[in-house]
Design a protein around this motif. Structure first.
Motif, PDB file in Angstrom:
ATOM      1  N   GLU A 103       0.886  -1.233  -0.146  1.00  0.00           N
ATOM      2  CA  GLU A 103      -0.094   0.151   0.219  1.00  0.00           C
ATOM      3  C   GLU A 103       0.967   1.497  -0.007  1.00  0.00           C
ATOM      4  O   GLU A 103       1.891   1.304   0.906  1.00  0.00           O
ATOM      5  N   ALA A 104       0.668   2.274  -1.199  1.00  0.00           N
ATOM      6  CA  ALA A 104       1.094   3.395  -1.148  1.00  0.00           C
ATOM      7  C   ALA A 104       0.320   4.593  -1.078  1.00  0.00           C
ATOM      8  O   ALA A 104      -0.910   4.298  -1.715  1.00  0.00           O
ATOM      9  N   GLY A 105       0.156   5.985  -0.883  1.00  0.00           N
ATOM     10  CA  GLY A 105      -0.440   6.810  -1.573  1.00  0.00           C
ATOM     11  C   GLY A 105       0.605   8.200  -1.933  1.00  0.00           C
ATOM     12  O   GLY A 105       2.100   8.356  -1.342  1.00  0.00           O
ATOM     13  N   PHE A 106      -0.001   8.899  -1.553  1.00  0.00           N
ATOM     14  CA  PHE A 106       0.333  10.772  -1.661  1.00  0.00           C
ATOM     15  C   PHE A 106      -0.989  11.541  -1.192  1.00  0.00           C
ATOM     16  O   PHE A 106      -2.025  10.887  -1.421  1.00  0.00           O
ATOM     17  N   THR A 107      -0.502  12.854  -1.092  1.00  0.00           N
ATOM     18  CA  THR A 107      -1.576  13.959  -1.025  1.00  0.00           C
ATOM     19  C   THR A 107      -2.151  14.988  -1.978  1.00  0.00           C
ATOM     20  O   THR A 107      -0.544  15.607  -2.450  1.00  0.00           O
ATOM     21  N   VAL A 108      -2.813  15.215  -2.184  1.00  0.00           N
ATOM     22  CA  VAL A 108      -3.315  16.346  -3.623  1.00  0.00           C
ATOM     23  C   VAL A 108      -4.191  17.440  -2.628  1.00  0.00           C
ATOM     24  O   VAL A 108      -5.621  16.474  -2.826  1.00  0.00           O
TER      25      VAL A 108
ATOM     26  N   ASP B 231      -4.972  17.960   0.167  1.00  0.00           N
ATOM     27  CA  ASP B 231      -5.610  18.068   1.088  1.00  0.00           C
ATOM     28  C   ASP B 231      -6.067  16.450   1.338  1.00  0.00           C
ATOM     29  O   ASP B 231      -6.800  16.259   1.794  1.00  0.00           O
ATOM     30  N   GLN B 232      -6.340  15.930   0.285  1.00  0.00           N
ATOM     31  CA  GLN B 232      -6.998  15.028   0.209  1.00  0.00           C
ATOM     32  C   GLN B 232      -6.209  13.184   0.011  1.00  0.00           C
ATOM     33  O   GLN B 232      -4.856  13.975  -1.056  1.00  0.00           O
ATOM     34  N   VAL B 233      -5.930  12.857   0.312  1.00  0.00           N
ATOM     35  CA  VAL B 233      -5.504  11.370   0.174  1.00  0.00           C
ATOM     36  C   VAL B 233      -5.644  10.618  -0.192  1.00  0.00           C
ATOM     37  O   VAL B 233      -6.771  10.184  -0.992  1.00  0.00           O
ATOM     38  N   TRP B 234      -5.381   9.612  -1.414  1.00  0.00           N
ATOM     39  CA  TRP B 234      -5.050   9.491  -2.774  1.00  0.00           C
ATOM     40  C   TRP B 234      -4.121   7.943  -1.625  1.00  0.00           C
ATOM     41  O   TRP B 234      -2.920   7.473  -1.877  1.00  0.00           O
ATOM     42  N   THR B 235      -4.728   6.589  -2.217  1.00  0.00           N
ATOM     43  CA  THR B 235      -3.960   5.257  -1.037  1.00  0.00           C
ATOM     44  C   THR B 235      -4.081   4.866  -2.492  1.00  0.00           C
ATOM     45  O   THR B 235      -5.616   4.186  -3.293  1.00  0.00           O
ATOM     46  N   LEU B 236      -2.993   3.591  -2.941  1.00  0.00           N
ATOM     47  CA  LEU B 236      -3.449   2.813  -4.047  1.00  0.00           C
ATOM     48  C   LEU B 236      -2.626   1.500  -3.336  1.00  0.00           C
ATOM     49  O   LEU B 236      -2.254   1.722  -2.585  1.00  0.00           O
ATOM     50  N   ARG B 237      -3.990   0.147  -3.563  1.00  0.00           N
ATOM     51  CA  ARG B 237      -3.088  -1.193  -2.609  1.00  0.00           C
ATOM     52  C   ARG B 237      -2.596  -2.064  -4.071  1.00  0.00           C
ATOM     53  O   ARG B 237      -3.440  -2.124  -4.692  1.00  0.00           O
ATOM     54  N   PHE B 238      -1.805  -2.723  -3.862  1.00  0.00           N
ATOM     55  CA  PHE B 238      -1.181  -3.481  -4.837  1.00  0.00           C
ATOM     56  C   PHE B 238      -0.865  -4.670  -5.043  1.00  0.00           C
ATOM     57  O   PHE B 238      -1.015  -4.934  -3.419  1.00  0.00           O
ATOM     58  N   HIS B 239      -1.990  -5.644  -5.908  1.00  0.00           N
ATOM     59  CA  HIS B 239      -1.333  -7.071  -5.158  1.00  0.00           C
ATOM     60  C   HIS B 239      -0.162  -7.533  -6.475  1.00  0.00           C
ATOM     61  O   HIS B 239      -0.642  -7.282  -7.596  1.00  0.00           O
ATOM     62  N   ALA B 240       0.103  -8.515  -6.163  1.00  0.00           N
ATOM     63  CA  ALA B 240       1.203  -9.218  -6.840  1.00  0.00           C
ATOM     64  C   ALA B 240       2.265  -8.381  -7.754  1.00  0.00           C
ATOM     65  O   ALA B 240       2.066  -8.684  -8.848  1.00  0.00           O
ATOM     66  N   THR B 241       2.703  -7.243  -7.073  1.00  0.00           N
ATOM     67  CA  THR B 241       3.166  -6.049  -8.035  1.00  0.00           C
ATOM     68  C   THR B 241       5.136  -5.810  -7.277  1.00  0.00           C
ATOM     69  O   THR B 241       4.733  -5.746  -6.237  1.00  0.00           O
ATOM     70  N   PRO B 242       5.648  -5.929  -8.324  1.00  0.00           N
ATOM     71  CA  PRO B 242       7.487  -5.492  -8.150  1.00  0.00           C
ATOM     72  C   PRO B 242       7.540  -4.581  -6.868  1.00  0.00           C
ATOM     73  O   PRO B 242       7.215  -3.047  -7.374  1.00  0.00           O
ATOM     74  N   PRO B 243       8.062  -4.574  -6.260  1.00  0.00           N
ATOM     75  CA  PRO B 243       8.168  -3.056  -5.173  1.00  0.00           C
ATOM     76  C   PRO B 243       8.556  -1.796  -6.322  1.00  0.00           C
ATOM     77  O   PRO B 243       8.079  -1.121  -6.054  1.00  0.00           O
TER      78      PRO B 243
ATOM     79  N   VAL C  31       3.398   5.127  -8.134  1.00  0.00           N
ATOM     80  CA  VAL C  31       2.793   6.312  -6.859  1.00  0.00           C
ATOM     81  C   VAL C  31       3.358   7.233  -8.417  1.00  0.00           C
ATOM     82  O   VAL C  31       2.707   8.490  -8.410  1.00  0.00           O
ATOM     83  N   ARG C  32       4.567   7.315  -8.587  1.00  0.00           N
ATOM     84  CA  ARG C  32       5.177   8.027  -8.530  1.00  0.00           C
ATOM     85  C   ARG C  32       3.915   8.897 -10.310  1.00  0.00           C
ATOM     86  O   ARG C  32       3.802  10.283 -10.481  1.00  0.00           O
ATOM     87  N   ALA C  33       3.813   7.886 -10.989  1.00  0.00           N
ATOM     88  CA  ALA C  33       2.857   8.751 -12.555  1.00  0.00           C
ATOM     89  C   ALA C  33       1.403   8.799 -11.866  1.00  0.00           C
ATOM     90  O   ALA C  33       0.689  10.163 -12.308  1.00  0.00           O
ATOM     91  N   ALA C  34       1.467   8.126 -10.613  1.00  0.00           N
ATOM     92  CA  ALA C  34       0.153   8.304 -10.566  1.00  0.00           C
ATOM     93  C   ALA C  34      -0.592  10.001 -10.205  1.00  0.00           C
ATOM     94  O   ALA C  34      -1.226  10.660 -10.555  1.00  0.00           O
ATOM     95  N   GLU C  35       0.221  10.371  -9.588  1.00  0.00           N
ATOM     96  CA  GLU C  35       0.825  11.471  -8.473  1.00  0.00           C
ATOM     97  C   GLU C  35       1.116  13.118  -9.324  1.00  0.00           C
ATOM     98  O   GLU C  35       0.439  14.046  -9.448  1.00  0.00           O
ATOM     99  N   GLU C  36       1.871  12.367 -10.629  1.00  0.00           N
ATOM    100  CA  GLU C  36       1.780  13.628 -11.457  1.00  0.00           C
ATOM    101  C   GLU C  36       1.185  13.466 -12.430  1.00  0.00           C
ATOM    102  O   GLU C  36       1.195  14.507 -13.607  1.00  0.00           O
TER     103      GLU C  36
END
Length: 348
Positions: A30-35, A37-49, A56-61
């Motif tokens: 699980e990882a995420g970022f704030t935009v 004041d709103q937290v966006w969280t991504l939960r990955f399954h069976a995905t290399p770190p 996550v970088r792509a999502a925030e960008e």
């Protein structure tokens, strides 16, 4: 109509059923970022770190610049466009805004004009173009609302011709907050797929968007009751699905002991009075996002037609009287969770 500052009708990760995959829960990251004041969280399954980090970088960008451009009152592309439309009646328009208008048109037509992103001026008049949550400016007077209705804009006044936008009513003021999360989520999931991510659950702070599955099982998402901490049930989702909510309970205007919802009906110029919360399941994320708001303005007896016209996969309503409604599609997708709210479902 504008749905902003949503409370978590959808329980998000706190309400997920245990996630079971081929390798067990330890494969979830699980990882995420704030935009804004709103937290966006991504939960990955069976995905290399390393792929998780890139995703996550792509999502925030994607999300932060898009939100800045589409913000309905902070200076950016949308506010500059609105000023130019008010002054000149036309302006060049970006691909993103053309796409948002196209989705809005489907919702506008299906609701008879109750979903309408051209009424940003009405939202502003009610005082909802601010950063405050519950706040207490005086609401507009009945005379002010009636005067606005006499000259009210609508999406029928908005005309896209190639890469230019023309308006036939200078009061058009575009506000896409009821679609922005779903639109941004679509961009994020597209980017994740391009990076080779196969399984992800995206939580934008209440709305949930799925990609793939949780191992050998579907993503299992909990739905909370908008009237309290009870659970209405769970939804099993896999592939590209959006589970979006809307409600009248967080961003409100309070004044002299009265409370008004931030979701406004463009046909009356006044806050929604029908439902307290809605949930929509659909493959089209922006459409699901907007439909959740549209259903806030829709009586249960009319909701079935709206669901069919928009080809939604499922919908549920909680009325202001506390009645529970869902369509056959949502009934088929829902599963019981522990400590469900007591009450009988009615179907539309």
């Amino acid at each position: 109509m504008i749905d902003r500052g949503r409370r978590r009708l959808l329980g998000g990760f706190a309400s997920l059923l245990p996630m079971v995959g081929c390798g067990g829960p330890e494969e979830a990251i699980e990882a995420g970022f704030t935009v804004f004041d709103q937290v966006w969280t991504l939960r990955f399954h069976a995905t290399p770190p390393e792929r998780v980090n890139a995703a996550v970088r792509a999502a925030e960008e994607i999300v932060e610049p898009l939100y800045r451009r589409l913000h309905p009152w902070k200076d950016g592309e949308l506010t500059q466009l609105n000023r130019r439309l008010a002054r000149d009646g036309e302006a060049p328009v970006s691909t993103e805004i053309r796409e948002l208008i196209a989705v809005s048109r489907r919702l506008f037509d299906a609701t008879g004009g109750r979903f309408d992103p051209s009424v940003g001026g009405l939202i502003e008049m009610w005082g909802f173009h601010s950063n405050a949550g519950d706040h207490s400016p005086a609401p507009p007077s009945e005379a002010e609302i009636d005067e606005w209705l006499e000259h009210a804009p609508s999406l029928d006044d908005v005309h896209v011709e190639g890469e230019r936008l023309h308006v036939s009513n200078p009061r058009v003021q575009l506000d896409f907050n009821a679609l922005a999360e779903g639109y941004a989520a679509t961009r994020v999931l597209d980017a994740l797929e391009a990076l080779g991510v196969e399984n992800c659950l995206l939580d934008t702070g209440g709305d949930l968007f799925t990609l793939g599955s949780a191992g050998l099982r579907s993503w299992q998402l909990g739905i909370r009751d908008p009237r309290g901490d009870h659970v209405l049930g769970g939804v099993m989702a896999s592939g590209r699905q959006a589970l979006c909510s809307s409600g009248d309970y967080q961003r409100r205007l309070r004044y002299r002991g009265r409370t008004w919802s931030h979701i406004l009906d463009p046909l009356t110029g006044r806050p929604a009075q029908v439902n307290t919360g809605t949930t929509v399941l659909a493959a089209d994320a922006p459409l699901a996002d907007g439909a959740a708001t549209a259903l806030m303005l829709t009586a249960p007896e009319d909701a079935g037609r709206l669901v069919r016209d928009l080809h939604l996969d499922g919908a549920l309503l909680v009325t202001r009287d506390g009645d529970l409604w869902r369509d056959a599609g949502m009934a088929a997708k829902m599963v019981d969770l522990t400590q469900p709210r007591q009450g009988s479902w009615q179907e539309f």
